[in-house]
Design a protein around this motif. Sequence first.
Motif, PDB file in Angstrom:
ATOM      1  N   LEU A 149       0.640  -1.203   0.133  1.00 13.23           N
ATOM      2  CA  LEU A 149       0.052   0.063   0.086  1.00 13.23           C
ATOM      3  C   LEU A 149       1.000   1.371   0.006  1.00 13.23           C
ATOM      4  N   ILE A 150       1.906   1.270   0.954  1.00 13.14           N
ATOM      5  CA  ILE A 150       2.774   2.240   0.769  1.00 13.14           C
ATOM      6  C   ILE A 150       3.462   2.498  -0.318  1.00 13.14           C
ATOM      7  N   GLN A 151       4.068   1.639  -1.070  1.00 14.57           N
ATOM      8  CA  GLN A 151       4.586   1.808  -2.315  1.00 14.57           C
ATOM      9  C   GLN A 151       3.811   2.088  -3.463  1.00 14.57           C
ATOM     10  N   CYS A 152       2.440   1.637  -3.683  1.00 15.56           N
ATOM     11  CA  CYS A 152       1.692   2.134  -4.773  1.00 15.56           C
ATOM     12  C   CYS A 152       1.093   3.328  -4.457  1.00 15.56           C
ATOM     13  N   ARG A 153       0.848   3.879  -3.379  1.00 13.04           N
ATOM     14  CA  ARG A 153       0.452   5.342  -3.072  1.00 13.04           C
ATOM     15  C   ARG A 153       1.528   6.205  -3.184  1.00 13.04           C
ATOM     16  N   GLY A 154       2.747   5.676  -3.536  1.00  9.61           N
ATOM     17  CA  GLY A 154       3.745   6.923  -3.564  1.00  9.61           C
ATOM     18  C   GLY A 154       4.215   7.632  -2.556  1.00  9.61           C
ATOM     19  N   TRP A 155       4.169   6.970  -1.136  1.00  8.29           N
ATOM     20  CA  TRP A 155       4.475   7.684  -0.055  1.00  8.29           C
ATOM     21  C   TRP A 155       5.932   7.362   0.153  1.00  8.29           C
ATOM     22  N   TRP A 156       6.657   8.200   0.879  1.00  9.32           N
ATOM     23  CA  TRP A 156       8.166   7.838   1.012  1.00  9.32           C
ATOM     24  C   TRP A 156       8.152   6.911   2.057  1.00  9.32           C
ATOM     25  N   VAL A 157       9.227   6.119   2.023  1.00 10.12           N
ATOM     26  CA  VAL A 157       9.284   4.782   2.796  1.00 10.12           C
ATOM     27  C   VAL A 157      10.610   4.693   3.471  1.00 10.12           C
ATOM     28  N   CYS A 158      10.810   4.402   4.743  1.00 14.47           N
ATOM     29  CA  CYS A 158      12.005   3.988   5.317  1.00 14.47           C
ATOM     30  C   CYS A 158      12.241   2.574   5.623  1.00 14.47           C
ATOM     31  N   PRO A 159      13.245   2.083   6.145  1.00 16.25           N
ATOM     32  CA  PRO A 159      13.610   0.597   6.270  1.00 16.25           C
ATOM     33  C   PRO A 159      12.557   0.116   7.392  1.00 16.25           C
ATOM     34  N   TRP A 160      12.218  -1.135   7.044  1.00 14.21           N
ATOM     35  CA  TRP A 160      11.352  -1.753   8.078  1.00 14.21           C
ATOM     36  C   TRP A 160      11.766  -1.905   9.376  1.00 14.21           C
ATOM     37  N   PRO A 161      10.883  -2.672  10.449  1.00 14.08           N
ATOM     38  CA  PRO A 161      11.148  -2.184  11.664  1.00 14.08           C
ATOM     39  C   PRO A 161      12.548  -2.437  12.203  1.00 14.08           C
ATOM     40  N   SER A 162      12.764  -1.795  13.263  1.00  9.11           N
ATOM     41  CA  SER A 162      13.906  -1.781  14.214  1.00  9.11           C
ATOM     42  C   SER A 162      13.406  -1.900  15.675  1.00  9.11           C
ATOM     43  N   SER A 163      13.988  -2.247  16.381  1.00  8.32           N
ATOM     44  CA  SER A 163      13.712  -2.620  17.693  1.00  8.32           C
ATOM     45  C   SER A 163      13.364  -1.639  18.774  1.00  8.32           C
ATOM     46  N   LYS A 164      13.779  -0.330  18.107  1.00  6.40           N
ATOM     47  CA  LYS A 164      13.701   1.103  19.002  1.00  6.40           C
ATOM     48  C   LYS A 164      12.543   1.775  18.338  1.00  6.40           C
ATOM     49  N   ALA A 165      11.846   2.739  19.020  1.00  7.84           N
ATOM     50  CA  ALA A 165      11.039   3.651  18.222  1.00  7.84           C
ATOM     51  C   ALA A 165      11.626   4.954  18.200  1.00  7.84           C
ATOM     52  N   THR A 166      12.245   5.088  16.961  1.00  7.68           N
ATOM     53  CA  THR A 166      13.200   6.354  16.615  1.00  7.68           C
ATOM     54  C   THR A 166      12.439   7.150  15.536  1.00  7.68           C
ATOM     55  N   ARG A 167      13.051   8.369  15.561  1.00  8.11           N
ATOM     56  CA  ARG A 167      12.640   9.198  14.675  1.00  8.11           C
ATOM     57  C   ARG A 167      13.229   9.179  13.569  1.00  8.11           C
ATOM     58  N   PRO A 168      12.461   8.906  12.313  1.00 12.20           N
ATOM     59  CA  PRO A 168      13.197   8.606  10.977  1.00 12.20           C
ATOM     60  C   PRO A 168      14.188   9.645  10.485  1.00 12.20           C
ATOM     61  N   GLY A 169      15.303   9.425  10.199  1.00 13.98           N
ATOM     62  CA  GLY A 169      16.169  10.252   9.765  1.00 13.98           C
ATOM     63  C   GLY A 169      16.024  10.664   8.325  1.00 13.98           C
ATOM     64  N   LEU A 170      16.108  11.831   8.085  1.00 15.38           N
ATOM     65  CA  LEU A 170      15.922  12.394   6.613  1.00 15.38           C
ATOM     66  C   LEU A 170      17.368  12.694   5.909  1.00 15.38           C
ATOM     67  N   GLU A 171      18.394  12.702   6.688  1.00 14.04           N
ATOM     68  CA  GLU A 171      19.684  13.011   6.044  1.00 14.04           C
ATOM     69  C   GLU A 171      19.966  12.393   4.879  1.00 14.04           C
ATOM     70  N   GLY A 172      20.132  13.068   3.596  1.00 10.98           N
ATOM     71  CA  GLY A 172      20.698  12.347   2.465  1.00 10.98           C
ATOM     72  C   GLY A 172      19.277  11.819   2.011  1.00 10.98           C
ATOM     73  N   SER A 173      17.963  11.869   2.281  1.00  8.63           N
ATOM     74  CA  SER A 173      16.719  11.431   1.632  1.00  8.63           C
ATOM     75  C   SER A 173      16.171  12.488   1.019  1.00  8.63           C
ATOM     76  N   ASP A 174      15.337  12.024  -0.188  1.00 11.28           N
ATOM     77  CA  ASP A 174      14.606  12.867  -0.768  1.00 11.28           C
ATOM     78  C   ASP A 174      13.312  12.530  -0.251  1.00 11.28           C
ATOM     79  N   TRP A 175      12.903  13.436   0.758  1.00 10.37           N
ATOM     80  CA  TRP A 175      11.371  13.346   1.221  1.00 10.37           C
ATOM     81  C   TRP A 175      10.421  13.978   0.667  1.00 10.37           C
TER      82      TRP A 175
END
Length: 475
Positions: free
Chosen positions: A39-65
């Motif tokens: 769903l995320i891919q087909c709707r064109g949303w920006w996607v980050c890597p799948w889950p890590s064990s800690k709830a962190t804020r997604p880093g945008l450095e170097g990413s085209d958001w």
Amino acid sequence: MSTVLTLLCLCSLTLWTTADGKVFTPELTSKIEAFVDNLIQCRGWWVCPWPSSKATRPGLEGSDWRTKVPDDRSRPLRLFNTNVPQYAGFPDTLTRKEFTSQLRYLPMATSPRDAWSYNNWMYALAGRVAEVMGKASWEELLQTRIYQPLQMTDSRVLGHDVQVTDNKMALPYVQLGNDLVLSDSSMYRIWPEEPAGAVASTADDMARWMSFNLQGGVTSQGVPLLDKKIIQDILSPQIIVSPAFLKPKIKRPQFPATFNSFGYGFGWFSASYRGYQVTWHSGGIYSYISYVTLIRDLNIGIYISTNGPGNSSSSVTYNEVFYYIADLLLGEEPWLTTANACQFPRPWNNATSQASNNSVIVPGTIENPQFYEGDYNNKLFGDIKISRNGSGELVVDYGRLTGMLRKTSGSGVLMMEVFGPMRFLTRRGDDTIYINMTFTDPDRRGRYQELHVSAPDLGDTDILLYERNSKYWEE
């Protein structure tokens, strides 16, 4: 209690169940992950890597958001009846006590309990009632009466002890035109309305909250906080919802299944899905949209949240995710799959989205702009200032809402085009949605004395009256 999946960045998902842990097999979690990722891919949303064990804020450095999103032309979401003042905001000096004392000026839609009329201001009032009865601020009561006993250690109150700019928070994205952009942090200060929607939480904490409700008011340590009868009353329907809301949007035989909301309790909708009783509620503040559902007979809870783009696409998506997960847990063959979910509600419903109100604008300058200039006041919702800029155009200043008035063919009927940080509200795809501003009751000099404001294309709303030179906050 089991957290099956926590998807960071653009989706958080938590399931809670007392069923055998074998329900949560790698195969099940893999199916859910693939469905949401699709769903995320087909709707064109920006996607980050799948889950890590800690709830962190997604880093945008170097990413085209800034990524393209589909032309949405959104159908209106169900907001409370006076949406424009919420967008404008209130001064920080206004206390919750002062605000709720002015609620007597909020026009009554129906007599009490005669009809269902959702209104967030009543939740703000409930928060003030809790302060008076609990002899503490709503924020303190939330911490001592709910967060601490339930061990919701990561939950906060937005604008009070956490800001959207903090590292703990997922960044808030909105759709502006055809782009996904980072929204202005100032608009997430919703004082003094926090009791209606300022809880900032995590997937794990929401699992504890769902467990508390499913277990009849008992914490995970077995400590009863509320009498079971009270929980039952809270989650049970107290009134039938309005006919427009009552009509199922997903129903057989048009769709393979029926989801039907029919009642409203104390902060929860009552519904049915595939013959099972479902208790649910959704909520949103611009980019942030959340959805909680409980299937109490099976002790199942599902929590879904997004941090963008905050349009009807988000709402459609969390509904799809719920249907898919519920079918898996109910032992049903999912009628939504990775093959057809991106076209939903097609092929079952091919209705087109609601058009914008662009067509009401006509070219040309507004005649006699001096008739509109001035301050218009509402005793509850404050001041709207109409003035002329250096080019002679009429501009609007209403708290966080700023914009320019456009001409229509109607006498005294102008349309406000929003600019500044809140522009995303009215710029969806290639269209512009306007806020209606109708001026009436001219005096002998032609100066309008009343301003009627509504924004039906931004959600369910009543028309609010602002009067020239009336008093704002009463002593």
